[in-house]
Design an enzyme around this catalytic site. Structure first.
Site, PDB file in Angstrom:
ATOM      1  CG  HIS A   1       2.622   6.858  -1.718  1.00 14.92           C
ATOM      2  ND1 HIS A   1       1.742   7.794  -2.224  1.00 14.92           N
ATOM      3  CD2 HIS A   1       2.063   6.404  -0.561  1.00 14.92           C
ATOM      4  CE1 HIS A   1       0.702   7.902  -1.414  1.00 14.92           C
ATOM      5  NE2 HIS A   1       0.872   7.069  -0.402  1.00 14.92           N
TER       6      HIS A   1
ATOM      7  CG  HIS B   1       2.453   4.703   9.053  1.00 13.81           C
ATOM      8  ND1 HIS B   1       2.137   3.645   8.232  1.00 13.81           N
ATOM      9  CD2 HIS B   1       2.983   5.657   8.241  1.00 13.81           C
ATOM     10  CE1 HIS B   1       2.464   3.945   6.982  1.00 13.81           C
ATOM     11  NE2 HIS B   1       2.986   5.165   6.965  1.00 13.81           N
TER      12      HIS B   1
ATOM     13  CB  SER C   1       2.021  11.837   7.140  1.00 18.35           C
ATOM     14  OG  SER C   1       0.953  11.312   7.877  1.00 18.35           O
TER      15      SER C   1
ATOM     16  NE  ARG D   1      -1.390   2.406   2.869  1.00 24.20           N
ATOM     17  CZ  ARG D   1      -0.842   3.491   3.380  1.00 24.20           C
ATOM     18  NH1 ARG D   1      -0.671   4.595   2.642  1.00 24.20           N
ATOM     19  NH2 ARG D   1      -0.415   3.507   4.635  1.00 24.20           N
TER      20      ARG D   1
ATOM     21  CG  HIS E   1       6.672   8.150   6.058  1.00 23.65           C
ATOM     22  ND1 HIS E   1       6.763   7.647   4.786  1.00 23.65           N
ATOM     23  CD2 HIS E   1       5.376   8.006   6.426  1.00 23.65           C
ATOM     24  CE1 HIS E   1       5.570   7.228   4.381  1.00 23.65           C
ATOM     25  NE2 HIS E   1       4.711   7.432   5.366  1.00 23.65           N
TER      26      HIS E   1
END
Length: 333
Positions: A15, A192, A165, A11, A194
Site C-alpha cells: 500500500h 492486526h 484497519s 503485502r 495500524h
C-alpha cells in the site's frame, strides 16, 4: 506462551508504494526474513489475491510472479497470502496453493463473516491451512465480533481474529474484543494493528495479554497509511514480557534495516492525515487517493476523511472518494 508472528511487510507494505514492489525487492526481503525465524511471510497485492485493478491500484507484478518469487526464497518460514472475497475467487486460491502457499487468510468486513463460508469450506476440503479475519473491527462491538468469529470457525477457519484497519482502536478496545472472542471460540486468535494513533505496539501487546496467539506486523512498520505494528520493536518487547516468538532479534533487525534501504520510498510516519484517518475510523489505505482527489479539487483532505467516516466507508469503496470530494466542493462554493 509462544506467539506466532505473521510478517505482512510484503503485502501490507505494498500500500505504501502503490503496489509497485519488484521481484528483486520481494526476493531480497523474503530471503532476509526467512533467516529470522518468523513464522509466516505474507506476500501479495496490498488488497490481496486478485485485487490488482484500476480501482485499487495495478501491481507491478502478477500474483503468480509475486508468489513464485517469494516461495523460492523461503526455506524455513511459511508463505502466507491474503484474500478478500469479491476481489479474489476460488480460481485465485487454486493458483495460490499451486504456487506453494502454506497459509491462506480470508478477510471480510467485521459484520460479514458469511461471505467467507464458501472460500473457507473449499480451503479445508483441499487440506489447506485456513485463517480468517474481521476487518474494520472498530465498527462492531465485542459481542458482535465474537459471534462473527464463531461463524468463521464453523466454516472451517483454524485461526480467527480482527484487523484494526483504520488504526482507530485503543488498548482497552482491543482487550474487550479479544477477550470476548476468546470466551466464544477455541482456535488461535489473530490481531492486526495500524499505527494511526500511535497505538500499534500497545494494541498488539493488549491483544496478546488478552489471549491472541498470532500477531501481524511489518518491518519498520511498512504498511498502509501511518503503518503497521513495527515488528523489530514488538518482538523484543514480547520476549521481555516472557512470551516466546522464536525469532532471532539481530537477524530481524538486519531484515528491518534492509526493508528501510530497499523497499521504502519514505518511512511510515504518523502525519496529520494519518491521525485524522484514525479518528474518523477510515481505512488507512485511503490516504493516497484522498490526497490526490482532494488536492486536485481544492478540498481539505481532512474534511474528506471525516465525511467518509460519517458514511462508514470501507475498503473497496474507493470510488466514493470522488463523490465525497465533489459534494464538499459544491457545498463550499
Amino acid at each position: 506462551m509462544t506467539i506466532l508472528i505473521n510478517d505482512s511487510t510484503l503485502r501490507d507494505g505494498q500500500h505504501a508504494v502503490k503496489h509497485q514492489l519488484t521481484a528483486a525487492q520481494l526476493r531480497s526481503y523474503a530471503t532476509a526474513a526467512d533467516k529470522t525465524g518468523v513464522a509466516i511471510v505474507e506476500v501479495g497485492h496490498g488488497n490481496g489475491l486478485g485485487a490488482s485493478s484500476y480501482q485499487v491500484g495495478r501491481a507491478a507484478l502478477s500474483d503468480e510472479e509475486m508468489l513464485t518469487t517469494v516461495r523460492e526464497s523461503l526455506q524455513n518460514s511459511k508463505m502466507g497470502v491474503f484474500m478478500l472475497p469479491g476481489w479474489g475467487t476460488i480460481a485465485d486460491l487454486t493458483k495460490a496453493l499451486a504456487y506453494g502457499t502454506d497459509v491462506v487468510r480470508i478477510g471480510t468486513h467485521c459484520t460479514e463473516a458469511t461471505l467467507a463460508e464458501r472460500h473457507l469450506g473449499w480451503l479445508r476440503e483441499q487440506g489447506a491451512e485456513a485463517h480468517a479475519v474481521l476487518m474494520m473491527s472498530h465498527m462492531a462491538s465485542p459481542a458482535e465480533l465474537a459471534d462473527q468469529a464463531e461463524l468463521l470457525v464453523g466454516y472451517g477457519a483454524q485461526a480467527v481474529g480482527i484487523m484494526d484497519s483504520a488504526g482507530s482502536l485503543l488498548p482497552q478496545d482491543v482487550t474487550a474484543r479479544i477477550t470476548a472472542m476468546r470466551m466464544q471460540v477455541k482456535v488461535p486468535l489473530i490481531f492486526h494493528a495500524h499505527n494511526n494513533l500511535g497505538m500499534a505496539v500497545a494494541n498488539s501487546l493488549a491483544a496478546v495479554q488478552a489471549g491472541a496467539g498470532i500477531i501481524d506486523g511489518c518491518a519498520r512498520g511498512f504498511g498502509a497509511g501511518a503503518g503497521n505494528t513495527q515488528l523489530e520493536v514488538l518482538i523484543p518487547v514480547l520476549e521481555r514480557l516472557g512470551f516466546n516468538t522464536g525469532i532471532d532479534l539481530y537477524h530481524f533487525l538486519d531484515a528491518a534495516d534492509l526493508a528501510a534501504r530497499e523497499l521504502m520510498v519514505v518511512p511510515p510516519m504518523i502525519d496529520s492525515l494519518g491521525i485524522v484517518s484514525g479518528l474518523a475510523g477510515v481505512f488507512s489505505g485511503f490516504k493516497s487517493p484522498v490526497l490526490n482527489h482532494a488536492g486536485s479539487a481544492g478540498v481539505d483532505a481532512r474534511d474528506v476523511f471525516f465525511e467518509l467516516g460519517r458514511r462508514q466507508i470501507i475498503a473497496g469503496q474507493e470510488d466514493l472518494i470522488v463523490e465525497v470530494v465533489a459534494e464538499l466542493k459544491r457545498a463550499a462554493s
